[in-house]
Design an enzyme around this catalytic site. Structure first.
Site, short mmCIF file in Angstrom:
data_model
loop_
_atom_site.label_atom_id
_atom_site.label_comp_id
_atom_site.label_asym_id
_atom_site.label_seq_id
_atom_site.Cartn_x
_atom_site.Cartn_y
_atom_site.Cartn_z
N SER A 63 0.63 -1.19 -0.19
CA SER A 63 0.14 -0.20 0.23
C SER A 63 0.70 1.14 0.05
O SER A 63 1.91 1.01 0.99
CB SER A 63 -1.03 0.46 1.46
OG SER A 63 -1.45 1.67 1.39
N TYR B 16 -2.44 -1.38 10.47
CA TYR B 16 -2.61 -1.59 9.42
C TYR B 16 -0.77 -1.20 8.53
O TYR B 16 -0.39 -1.63 7.70
CB TYR B 16 -3.50 -1.19 8.69
CG TYR B 16 -3.79 -1.23 6.50
CD1 TYR B 16 -4.67 -2.31 5.87
CD2 TYR B 16 -3.76 -0.23 5.97
CE1 TYR B 16 -4.64 -2.57 4.43
CE2 TYR B 16 -3.35 -0.04 4.08
CZ TYR B 16 -4.57 -1.26 3.99
OH TYR B 16 -4.25 -1.00 2.73
P1 NAD Z 1 -11.71 -6.29 -0.68
O1 NAD Z 1 -12.18 -6.02 1.23
O2 NAD Z 1 -12.28 -5.80 -1.39
O3 NAD Z 1 -11.14 -7.79 -0.36
C1 NAD Z 1 -10.01 -8.29 0.11
C2 NAD Z 1 -10.21 -9.85 0.11
O4 NAD Z 1 -9.71 -10.76 0.53
C3 NAD Z 1 -11.58 -10.41 -0.45
O5 NAD Z 1 -11.66 -11.13 -1.30
C4 NAD Z 1 -11.57 -10.89 1.21
O6 NAD Z 1 -13.00 -12.21 1.15
C5 NAD Z 1 -10.42 -11.71 1.38
N1 NAD Z 1 -10.48 -11.79 2.85
C6 NAD Z 1 -10.91 -11.15 3.86
N2 NAD Z 1 -10.29 -12.20 5.13
C7 NAD Z 1 -9.13 -13.31 4.54
C8 NAD Z 1 -9.20 -14.45 5.03
N3 NAD Z 1 -8.97 -14.37 6.29
N4 NAD Z 1 -8.56 -15.60 4.45
C9 NAD Z 1 -8.71 -15.39 3.02
N5 NAD Z 1 -9.16 -13.95 2.36
C10 NAD Z 1 -9.35 -13.15 3.36
O7 NAD Z 1 -10.41 -5.28 -0.80
P2 NAD Z 1 -9.16 -4.19 -1.14
O8 NAD Z 1 -9.74 -3.35 -1.26
O9 NAD Z 1 -9.44 -5.47 -2.59
O10 NAD Z 1 -7.16 -4.72 -0.41
C11 NAD Z 1 -6.74 -5.96 -1.77
C12 NAD Z 1 -5.61 -5.62 -1.22
O11 NAD Z 1 -5.12 -4.35 -1.27
C13 NAD Z 1 -5.58 -5.87 0.89
O12 NAD Z 1 -4.31 -6.48 1.41
C14 NAD Z 1 -5.55 -4.29 1.09
O13 NAD Z 1 -4.64 -4.38 2.02
C15 NAD Z 1 -4.25 -3.53 -0.04
N6 NAD Z 1 -4.58 -2.24 -0.35
C16 NAD Z 1 -6.15 -1.06 -0.74
C17 NAD Z 1 -6.50 -0.67 -1.37
C18 NAD Z 1 -8.27 -0.13 -1.41
O14 NAD Z 1 -7.50 1.84 -1.45
N7 NAD Z 1 -8.69 -0.59 -1.59
C19 NAD Z 1 -4.79 0.30 -1.51
C20 NAD Z 1 -4.01 -0.47 -0.67
C21 NAD Z 1 -4.09 -1.37 -0.43
#
Ligand code: NAD
Length: 260
Positions: free
Chosen positions: A142, A155
């Protein structure tokens, strides 16, 4: 480009992980989906990806917050798909609270999924990658792996940890055709961020649209969300021969957030 390769994408039933799984399937990779959600909806997703791109797509509901859930997922993919060539460590959660009010159980849950599962999955995938002499480990960190914000202690600690772990794995595999890189997105409009926008709208008494605009203009100079499709393209690039000597890097896709 990824025909004959197997890609495991953690947390790929939603958001960024789904965008990356789609992009890898479009390049011909066999895919192991993972994550939570409604069983019928996940099955619809699995079969539609397989049909659209003509590749094998399997699903594992492994809970990566369990001690070796990520290792079990990798071994399951090796057993059912024969190998793991690309591991995308994407699953992650957020919890927002000031340090002195941050519940220890939330700290432990965030660290377990966002950091320990990356370690466990990578440990499980490396022996097969080394035996075949090729592998790509892509960690979704991130902008918060590079800089901090208030109220996100677990986080931000976890994502800084992922950036550090990425460098160690890169060094330990540097002489083999295995790379390990971190992608550092800024805001991406997924359920994880929508929850933060909704909370902000309620807290500040503004519309959800306004809260989304405020969130962007606070951090992301482009004032545009990064998209799961763009991150899918970046992950595919990291699997290409053009990226074979990129390792240990943290690649930002944050609209200028960390340039400030
Ligand atoms: P999201 O909530 O849309 O998706 C998260 C996914 O992880 C889902 O498929 C969920 O079912 C799965 N998950 C949750 N707990 C789990 C577990 N215990 N075991 C297996 N799977 C599990 O989130 P996102 O925004 O797509 O985030 C994905 C990654 O990107 C994360 O690591 C997040 O920190 C990172 N990220 C997101 C953003 C953003 O702005 N959305 C920015 C930077 C980094």
């Amino acid at each position: 480009m990824l025909k004959g390769k197997v890609a495991v994408v953690t947390g790929s039933t939603s958001g960024i992980g789904l965008g990356i799984a789609r992009a890898m399937a479009a390049e011909g990779a066999k895919i192991m989906l993972n994550g939570f959600g409604d069983a019928a909806e996940i099955e619809r997703l699995r079969s539609s990806l397989a049909a659209e791109f003509g590749v094998t797509v399997l699903y594992s509901g492994a809970d990566l917050s369990k001690t070796d859930g990520a290792g079990d997922l990798v071994r399951d993919a090796e057993a059912r798909l024969g190998r793991v060539d690309v591991l995308v460590n994407n699953a992650g959660i957020q919890h927002v609270a000031p340090v002195e009010e941050f519940p220890l159980d939330r700290w432990d849950a965030v660290i377990a999924l966002n950091l320990t599962a990356v370690f466990q999955g990578t440990r499980a995938a490396l022996p097969g990658m080394k035996a075949r002499g090729w592998g790509r480990v892509i960690n979704i960190a991130s902008a918060h792996g590079l800089v901090a914000s208030v109220n996100k202690a677990a986080y931000i600690a976890s994502k800084h940890g992922v950036v550090g772990l990425t460098k160690v794995v890169a060094l330990e595999t540097a002489e083999i055709d295995i790379t390990c890189n971190a992608i550092c997105p800024g805001w991406v409009l997924t359920p994880l961020v929508q929850a933060q926008i909704d909370a902000r709208a309620a807290r500040e008494g503004v519309s959800v649209e306004q809260a989304g605009r405020d969130l962007l203009s606070e951090k992301q100079p482009s004032k545009k969300f990064t998209t799961p499709e763009q991150l899918g393209g970046l992950a595919v690039f990291l699997c290409s021969s053009a990226a074979a000597n990129i390792t240990g890097a943290s690649l930002t896709a944050d609209g200028g957030w960390t340039a400030q």
